[in-house]
Structure formats: C-alpha cells, structure tokens
Design an enzyme around this catalytic site. Structure first.
Site, PDB file in Angstrom:
ATOM      1  N   ASP A  30       0.724  -1.460   0.143  1.00 52.24           N
ATOM      2  CA  ASP A  30      -0.200  -0.392   0.115  1.00 52.24           C
ATOM      3  C   ASP A  30       0.856   1.226  -0.311  1.00 52.24           C
ATOM      4  O   ASP A  30       1.737   1.141   0.681  1.00 52.24           O
ATOM      5  CB  ASP A  30      -0.994   0.027   1.315  1.00 52.24           C
ATOM      6  CG  ASP A  30      -1.961   1.233   0.948  1.00 52.24           C
ATOM      7  OD1 ASP A  30      -3.172   0.014   1.075  1.00 52.24           O
ATOM      8  OD2 ASP A  30      -1.480   2.015   0.822  1.00 52.24           O
ATOM      9  N   ASN A  87     -13.076  -3.294   2.326  1.00 59.54           N
ATOM     10  CA  ASN A  87     -14.007  -1.862   2.375  1.00 59.54           C
ATOM     11  C   ASN A  87     -14.857  -1.821   1.066  1.00 59.54           C
ATOM     12  O   ASN A  87     -14.072  -1.935   0.140  1.00 59.54           O
ATOM     13  CB  ASN A  87     -12.975  -0.431   2.601  1.00 59.54           C
ATOM     14  CG  ASN A  87     -12.172   0.109   3.466  1.00 59.54           C
ATOM     15  OD1 ASN A  87     -12.699  -0.367   5.041  1.00 59.54           O
ATOM     16  ND2 ASN A  87     -11.395   0.549   3.499  1.00 59.54           N
ATOM     17  N   GLY A  93     -15.993   3.243   3.692  1.00 63.94           N
ATOM     18  CA  GLY A  93     -14.437   3.686   3.611  1.00 63.94           C
ATOM     19  C   GLY A  93     -13.881   3.277   1.970  1.00 63.94           C
ATOM     20  O   GLY A  93     -12.259   3.765   2.007  1.00 63.94           O
ATOM     21  N   GLN A  94     -14.231   2.661   1.136  1.00 64.70           N
ATOM     22  CA  GLN A  94     -13.359   2.353  -0.349  1.00 64.70           C
ATOM     23  C   GLN A  94     -13.239   3.758  -1.143  1.00 64.70           C
ATOM     24  O   GLN A  94     -14.137   4.364  -1.122  1.00 64.70           O
ATOM     25  CB  GLN A  94     -14.753   1.060  -1.033  1.00 64.70           C
ATOM     26  CG  GLN A  94     -13.705   0.779  -1.920  1.00 64.70           C
ATOM     27  CD  GLN A  94     -14.946  -0.390  -2.639  1.00 64.70           C
ATOM     28  OE1 GLN A  94     -15.636  -0.582  -2.392  1.00 64.70           O
ATOM     29  NE2 GLN A  94     -14.229  -0.703  -3.968  1.00 64.70           N
ATOM     30  N   HIS A 100     -10.807  -5.036  -3.362  1.00 65.46           N
ATOM     31  CA  HIS A 100      -8.901  -5.552  -2.894  1.00 65.46           C
ATOM     32  C   HIS A 100      -8.776  -5.799  -1.436  1.00 65.46           C
ATOM     33  O   HIS A 100      -9.906  -4.857  -0.403  1.00 65.46           O
ATOM     34  CB  HIS A 100      -8.069  -3.739  -2.930  1.00 65.46           C
ATOM     35  CG  HIS A 100      -8.618  -3.074  -2.757  1.00 65.46           C
ATOM     36  ND1 HIS A 100      -9.767  -2.326  -3.262  1.00 65.46           N
ATOM     37  CD2 HIS A 100      -8.793  -1.810  -1.431  1.00 65.46           C
ATOM     38  CE1 HIS A 100      -9.851  -1.033  -2.306  1.00 65.46           C
ATOM     39  NE2 HIS A 100      -9.203  -0.832  -1.602  1.00 65.46           N
ATOM     40  N   LEU A 101      -7.778  -6.425  -0.608  1.00 62.13           N
ATOM     41  CA  LEU A 101      -7.866  -7.378   0.077  1.00 62.13           C
ATOM     42  C   LEU A 101      -6.801  -6.696   0.940  1.00 62.13           C
ATOM     43  O   LEU A 101      -5.692  -5.947   0.633  1.00 62.13           O
ATOM     44  CB  LEU A 101      -8.049  -8.630   0.526  1.00 62.13           C
ATOM     45  CG  LEU A 101      -8.844  -9.156   0.186  1.00 62.13           C
ATOM     46  CD1 LEU A 101      -9.853  -9.352  -0.712  1.00 62.13           C
ATOM     47  CD2 LEU A 101      -8.842 -10.816   0.640  1.00 62.13           C
ATOM     48  N   HIS A 102      -7.079  -5.771   2.464  1.00 66.18           N
ATOM     49  CA  HIS A 102      -6.053  -4.978   2.566  1.00 66.18           C
ATOM     50  C   HIS A 102      -5.251  -6.154   4.150  1.00 66.18           C
ATOM     51  O   HIS A 102      -6.184  -6.542   4.437  1.00 66.18           O
ATOM     52  CB  HIS A 102      -6.931  -3.797   3.688  1.00 66.18           C
ATOM     53  CG  HIS A 102      -6.888  -2.413   3.014  1.00 66.18           C
ATOM     54  ND1 HIS A 102      -6.336  -1.833   3.051  1.00 66.18           N
ATOM     55  CD2 HIS A 102      -8.127  -2.074   2.412  1.00 66.18           C
ATOM     56  CE1 HIS A 102      -6.977  -0.394   1.856  1.00 66.18           C
ATOM     57  NE2 HIS A 102      -7.577  -0.850   1.585  1.00 66.18           N
TER      58      HIS A 102
END
Ligand code: 5GP
Ligand code: ZN
Length: 114
Positions: A30, A87, A93-94, A100-102
């Site tokens: 990120d 998200n 909060g996207q 996508h996976l955080h």
C-alpha cells in the site's frame, strides 16, 4: 489509458512494489501504509467492490484470501496475527473502486475500527 488505478498497476502501466503475482491476483505494498506491514491483494479482473461479488467470484475471492495468508506468512506477521479488511463502497470507506483486500500487521490492532 485505463481509468482505474489498480487496473493500471495490473497492466504494468503504473508502478507498484509487487510482493506476489500469479494468473489471478497481484499483491503489492500500500502506498500509504497504516501499519508496519500493509499490502493489498487485488484480483487481476476488474470487480468494482464486494457489492458486485456473486457465486461466480467464489474461486477468485477464495484464492485472494489464500494469497493474503501466504504473503502475510512471508512478511512474518502470521504468528502474532494480522487483520484482513475489505472496504465496500461509501459507508465502508472504499476509495479505489477495484476490489482489494487490505492485509495489516506488525502492530496491535484495535476494535472497533473507525
Ligand atoms: P480503500 O480506501 O479503497 O479501501 O483502499 C485503497 C488503498 O489503496 C489505500 O490504502 C491507499 O493508500 C492505496 N492506494 C491508492 N492508490 C494507490 C496506488 O496508486 N498505489 C498503491 N500501491 N496503493 C494505492
Ligand atoms: Zn480496475
């Protein structure tokens, strides 16, 4: 040029610090990390969010979760634990409309999230 920032990374049109890539997903750091370890697992296919995920995506979503753990193990955060976050849309909060996976780790997480 592709309008989606993560499609641009997938296509190699934008730079990223790639940690893992196969024929279905890519994992990269990120750019604004929220923990000592913070990377994203992104399907190569442009799926806008979890809201668009259906039965036909079970395999890719399951694979993305498996890759999240594989890369987390390589990053040394599995033993102490980590957090997986997705998200979804505005209330979630996207900010990037490509699923996508955080994966966050390397520090104590708190609950509830903000
Ligand atoms: P979201 O808010 O959509 O759940 O997460 C988007 C994430 O992507 C944020 O954590 C943000 O820092 C990260 N991000 C946004 N643009 C880029 C980029 O161009 N490159 C990388 N590596 N990360 C990005
Ligand atoms: Zn995209």
């Amino acid at each position: 040029m592709n309008a989606c920032p993560f499609c641009r990374i997938v296509a190699g049109e934008a730079p990223a610090e790639v940690l893992y890539r196969d024929d279905r997903v890519v994992a990269f750091q990120d750019s604004n990390p929220q923990a000592p370890v913070h990377f994203l697992v992104v399907p190569l296919e442009h799926i806008p969010s979890l809201a668009e995920v259906g039965d036909e995506h079970e395999e890719i979503v399951g694979h993305a979760v498996s890759v999240a753990t594989t890369v987390a193990r390589r990053q040394g955060i599995v033993e102490r634990g980590f957090r997986l976050v997705v998200n979804c849309r505005r209330h979630g909060g996207q900010t990037i409309p490509h699923l996508h996976l955080h994966v966050l780790g390397g520090r104590q997480m708190t609950w509830p999230p903000g």
